[in-house]
Design a protein around this motif. Structure first.
Motif, PDB file in Angstrom:
ATOM      1  N   THR A  97      31.410 -31.892 -70.028  1.00 30.91           N
ATOM      2  CA  THR A  97      31.082 -32.896 -69.015  1.00 30.91           C
ATOM      3  C   THR A  97      29.567 -32.962 -68.884  1.00 30.91           C
ATOM      4  N   GLN A  98      29.052 -34.179 -68.836  1.00 29.84           N
ATOM      5  CA  GLN A  98      27.600 -34.381 -68.821  1.00 29.84           C
ATOM      6  C   GLN A  98      27.047 -34.193 -67.416  1.00 29.84           C
ATOM      7  N   VAL A  99      25.992 -33.419 -67.322  1.00 29.23           N
ATOM      8  CA  VAL A  99      25.224 -33.279 -66.088  1.00 29.23           C
ATOM      9  C   VAL A  99      23.806 -33.763 -66.375  1.00 29.23           C
ATOM     10  N   SER A 104      23.139 -31.253 -55.712  1.00 22.76           N
ATOM     11  CA  SER A 104      24.254 -30.372 -56.047  1.00 22.76           C
ATOM     12  C   SER A 104      25.357 -31.135 -56.761  1.00 22.76           C
ATOM     13  N   LEU A 105      26.080 -30.398 -57.572  1.00 22.81           N
ATOM     14  CA  LEU A 105      27.307 -30.878 -58.192  1.00 22.81           C
ATOM     15  C   LEU A 105      28.296 -29.719 -58.241  1.00 22.81           C
ATOM     16  N   ARG A 106      29.570 -30.055 -58.336  1.00 24.45           N
ATOM     17  CA  ARG A 106      30.595 -29.037 -58.518  1.00 24.45           C
ATOM     18  C   ARG A 106      31.436 -29.400 -59.727  1.00 24.45           C
ATOM     19  N   LEU A 107      31.401 -28.544 -60.713  1.00 24.22           N
ATOM     20  CA  LEU A 107      32.194 -28.754 -61.916  1.00 24.22           C
ATOM     21  C   LEU A 107      33.520 -28.017 -61.789  1.00 24.22           C
ATOM     22  N   SER A 108      34.564 -28.614 -62.346  1.00 25.95           N
ATOM     23  CA  SER A 108      35.885 -27.992 -62.387  1.00 25.95           C
ATOM     24  C   SER A 108      36.377 -27.970 -63.822  1.00 25.95           C
ATOM     25  N   GLY A 138      31.020 -33.711 -63.545  1.00 29.85           N
ATOM     26  CA  GLY A 138      29.658 -33.982 -63.973  1.00 29.85           C
ATOM     27  C   GLY A 138      29.186 -35.337 -63.480  1.00 29.85           C
ATOM     28  N   GLY A 139      27.916 -35.605 -63.711  1.00 31.32           N
ATOM     29  CA  GLY A 139      27.359 -36.892 -63.299  1.00 31.32           C
ATOM     30  C   GLY A 139      25.861 -36.801 -63.154  1.00 31.32           C
ATOM     31  N   LEU A 140      25.335 -37.750 -62.408  1.00 33.22           N
ATOM     32  CA  LEU A 140      23.893 -37.846 -62.175  1.00 33.22           C
ATOM     33  C   LEU A 140      23.567 -37.258 -60.805  1.00 33.22           C
TER      34      LEU A 140
END
Length: 115
Positions: free
Chosen positions: A109-111, A17-21, A9-11
């Motif tokens: 996890t914060q997005v 795009s983001l990739r969460l695991s 997660g993140g900013l």
């Protein structure tokens, strides 16, 4: 002891795009259905995507065509690829494992999607 640990997660900026695991331990991962949920402030937790132990997937309408769920049974990990992010995707994202009549949750996890 069952553990589900989310990361990634993140900013992100709108359109990014983001990739969460989600790494699982303490369960026979390949026999579990896996899901990603999210909860925005003041709102109920909602299912975003799920993948069965057989690999079938389904998504909430708001993320279809933008998010992709996948799993790697060799790594005991489920992923969520988030593309074309929108501010309304901002939430805490949680991983859930379902199987053997039980559910297990990760810590989240914060997005955050913002310019």
């Amino acid at each position: 002891q069952v553990q589900l640990v989310e990361s990634g997660g993140g900013l992100a900026q709108p359109g990014g795009s983001l990739r969460l695991s989600c790494a699982a331990s303490g369960i026979s991962f390949s026999t579990y259905n896996m899901g990603w949920y999210r909860q925005a402030p003041g709102q109920q937790r909602e299912l975003v995507a799920r993948i069965t132990r057989g690999g079938s997937t389904n998504y909430v309408d708001s993320v279809k065509g933008r998010f992709t769920i996948s799993r790697d049974n060799a790594k005991n990990t489920v992923y969520l690829q988030l593309n074309s992010l929108k501010p309304e995707d901002t939430a805490v994202y949680y991983c859930k494992a379902s199987g053997m009549g039980r559910d297990y949750w990760g810590q989240g996890t914060q997005v955050t999607v913002s310019s």
